[in-house]
Scaffold this active site. Structure first.
Site, PDB file in Angstrom:
ATOM      1  N   HIS A 212       0.858  -1.188   0.000  1.00 22.84           N
ATOM      2  CA  HIS A 212       0.000   0.000   0.000  1.00 22.84           C
ATOM      3  C   HIS A 212       0.891   1.234   0.000  1.00 22.84           C
ATOM      4  CE1 HIS A 212      -3.523  -2.523   1.659  1.00 22.84           C
ATOM      5  NE2 HIS A 212      -3.653  -2.344   0.358  1.00 22.84           N
TER       6      HIS A 212
ATOM      7  N   GLU B  87       1.749   3.816   2.999  1.00 24.14           N
ATOM      8  CA  GLU B  87       2.178   3.299   4.297  1.00 24.14           C
ATOM      9  C   GLU B  87       3.699   3.362   4.403  1.00 24.14           C
ATOM     10  OE1 GLU B  87       0.065  -0.462   4.344  1.00 24.14           O
ATOM     11  OE2 GLU B  87      -1.873   0.557   4.240  1.00 24.14           O
TER      12      GLU B  87
ATOM     13  N   ARG C 252      -3.121   4.925  -2.193  1.00 22.47           N
ATOM     14  CA  ARG C 252      -2.992   3.581  -1.624  1.00 22.47           C
ATOM     15  C   ARG C 252      -2.752   2.505  -2.688  1.00 22.47           C
ATOM     16  NH1 ARG C 252      -5.669   0.050   2.412  1.00 22.47           N
ATOM     17  NH2 ARG C 252      -6.796  -1.656   1.411  1.00 22.47           N
TER      18      ARG C 252
ATOM     19  N   HIS D 240       2.297  -3.513   6.954  1.00 21.27           N
ATOM     20  CA  HIS D 240       1.272  -2.500   6.656  1.00 21.27           C
ATOM     21  C   HIS D 240       1.220  -1.480   7.785  1.00 21.27           C
ATOM     22  CE1 HIS D 240      -1.066  -4.461   3.317  1.00 21.27           C
ATOM     23  NE2 HIS D 240      -0.325  -5.470   3.713  1.00 21.27           N
TER      24      HIS D 240
ATOM     25  N   GLU E 233       0.042  -4.787  10.964  1.00 21.85           N
ATOM     26  CA  GLU E 233      -0.312  -3.364  10.859  1.00 21.85           C
ATOM     27  C   GLU E 233       0.486  -2.619  11.924  1.00 21.85           C
ATOM     28  OE1 GLU E 233      -2.427  -1.964   8.711  1.00 21.85           O
ATOM     29  OE2 GLU E 233      -3.700  -3.591   7.963  1.00 21.85           O
TER      30      GLU E 233
END
Ligand SMILES: [Zn+2]
Length: 423
Positions: free
Chosen positions: A174, A177, A230, A301, A377
């Site tokens: 992404h 990020e 993104r 992420h 994440e």
């Protein structure tokens, strides 16, 4: 005279193209909205597919973070008011976060690489070249393939000896990020230079395959044009919206159970078919070619501070669920024990977040038999979201190393690091 005028006009056009405007987010706000059911979340996601005015930052089980153009604030307020959904301001001006993130640049020159600011793709590539030159006996370049816009997707393998179990790290799939590639490059450097005994053991007794920036086109675009981008940058022939969500594009239960969107304007658009995005096809082909050497697959992420195991496409639990949770717990406990006290949670993607189909972790687990497969994440939980201040890069990297050490130790204890292939 006519010629001179022509030259001047041409110059002006060239200058305009050369300094393609960066999209600004002055007074754009991000709201944290509590949702009570899937329908409310879906409606907010639908609103966010008006990508000129809204942008989905996070869509979790009972909370949605949505960025809003100040001129469209009323639309959001009308909805949340009519359903009595609690809504609070998370970021009051996105542009000032972006400005703050980049303010460190003037004091730092582009030729030195470090972890106190974020770098564009060219600097990350130069960093990789430098590492490959400095450590030729233990590093090798990985050519993953070519992106839609023709950029090289590069990786690095670190191997101190034959017969090691393998760990693959996919990062920056992404585009926005940025903390993910900052962490991946830090990790590469640390595995090669640390003198800490535990880190040396981690570095030398495992083979590392690290791709710091997978979505190279999207990442370049976040630096030149739109910090909040993104997706990939491949146009969709039946829509004016560009790109697909690369983490919904893997060929594993693609588009099942509403785990992705068929709307090209959605941030979770799955693409026209599985592996329609060349970056994802390239990564999948590479991973498939070495899958017998891989014991662990991690996809970096941000943000949310959570470790997500398979499955994303179904609420069913994977057969080694208890082991997956044990390694995730080891990671989370190690991170929390540091002075920063950062809390990570963990669970399956579908259980802890929402249905997500065609993601790396499910594909690696179900189609490539890599039984320890996670989406991680990173920081934070919404104070800064994707625009994590550069001052947090190093503390965050330190947490990642503590987490990885504990994760890998637990994986070994549970028997997941036995070498899968024979010579
Ligand atoms: Zn992501």
């Amino acid at each position: 005279m006519k010629n001179l005028l022509w030259v001047l006009v041409s110059l002006a056009v060239l200058l305009a193209i050369g300094s393609a405007e960066k999209i600004r987010y002055d007074n754009f706000k991000v709201f944290k909205i509590k949702t009570k059911n899937v329908e409310q979340r879906k409606w907010l996601e639908q609103l966010a597919s008006d990508s000129e005015n809204f942008n989905l930052w996070h869509s979790g089980k009972d909370e949605v973070h949505i960025m809003v153009n100040p001129q469209k604030l009323i639309n959001l307020q009308n909805y949340t008011r009519s359903y009595s959904l609690p809504m609070e301001v998370m970021v009051s001006n996105v542009q000032s976060l972006i400005d703050g993130e980049q303010s460190t640049r003037s004091t730092d020159d582009d030729s030195s690489f470090g972890w106190t600011r974020y770098y564009p793709l060219s600097a990350i590539e130069a960093f990789l070249d430098d590492i490959l030159t400095k450590y030729p006996s233990v590093t090798s370049a990985i050519d993953i393939g070519t992106s839609y816009e023709g950029r090289k997707i590069r990786g690095i393998k670190i191997s101190y000896k034959e017969g090691n179990p393998g760990i693959f790290i996919e990062s920056n799939i992404h585009a926005r990020e940025w903390i993910t590639s900052a962490t991946a490059t830090w990790l590469i450097n640390e595995l090669l230079t640390s003198t800490d005994e535990k880190v040396r053991n981690l570095a030398e007794n495992h083979d590392w395959y690290i791709v710091p920036v997978l979505n190279v086109d999207g990442f370049a675009y976040t630096h030149t044009t739109d910090r909040m981008w993104r997706k990939t940058r491949q146009p969709v022939n039946f829509s004016s919206c560009i790109g697909a969500d690369p983490n919904r594009n893997y060929d594993s239960h693609w588009m099942e159970n509403n785990g992705a969107s068929a709307n090209p304007c959605s941030e979770t658009y799955a693409g026209t078919s599985p592996f329609s995005e060349p970056e994802i096809k390239a990564l999948a082909d590479y991973v498939a070619s070495i899958k017998d050497r891989l014991n662990i697959m991690l996809a970096f992420h941000s943000y949310s501070q959570v470790l997500l195991s398979p499955y994303g496409w179904t609420a069913d639990l994977p057969s080694n669920f208890d082991d997956l949770m044990a390694v995730a717990k080891a990671y989370a406990d190690a991170v929390e024990s540091l002075p920063y006290g950062t809390v990570y949670t963990y669970g399956t993607s579908s259980g802890a977040m929402y249905f997500a189909s065609g993601a790396t972790n499910d594909w690696a687990y179900s189609e490539q038999d890599i039984l320890l497969s996670f989406t991680i994440e990173f920081r934070d939980t919404g104070r800064y979201g994707f625009i994590l201040p550069p001052i947090q890069i190093l503390p965050h990297c330190e947490e990642t190393m503590a987490g990885l050490l504990a994760f890998v130790e637990k994986a070994d204890e549970l028997g997941y690091l036995n070498v899968k292939y024979t010579f």
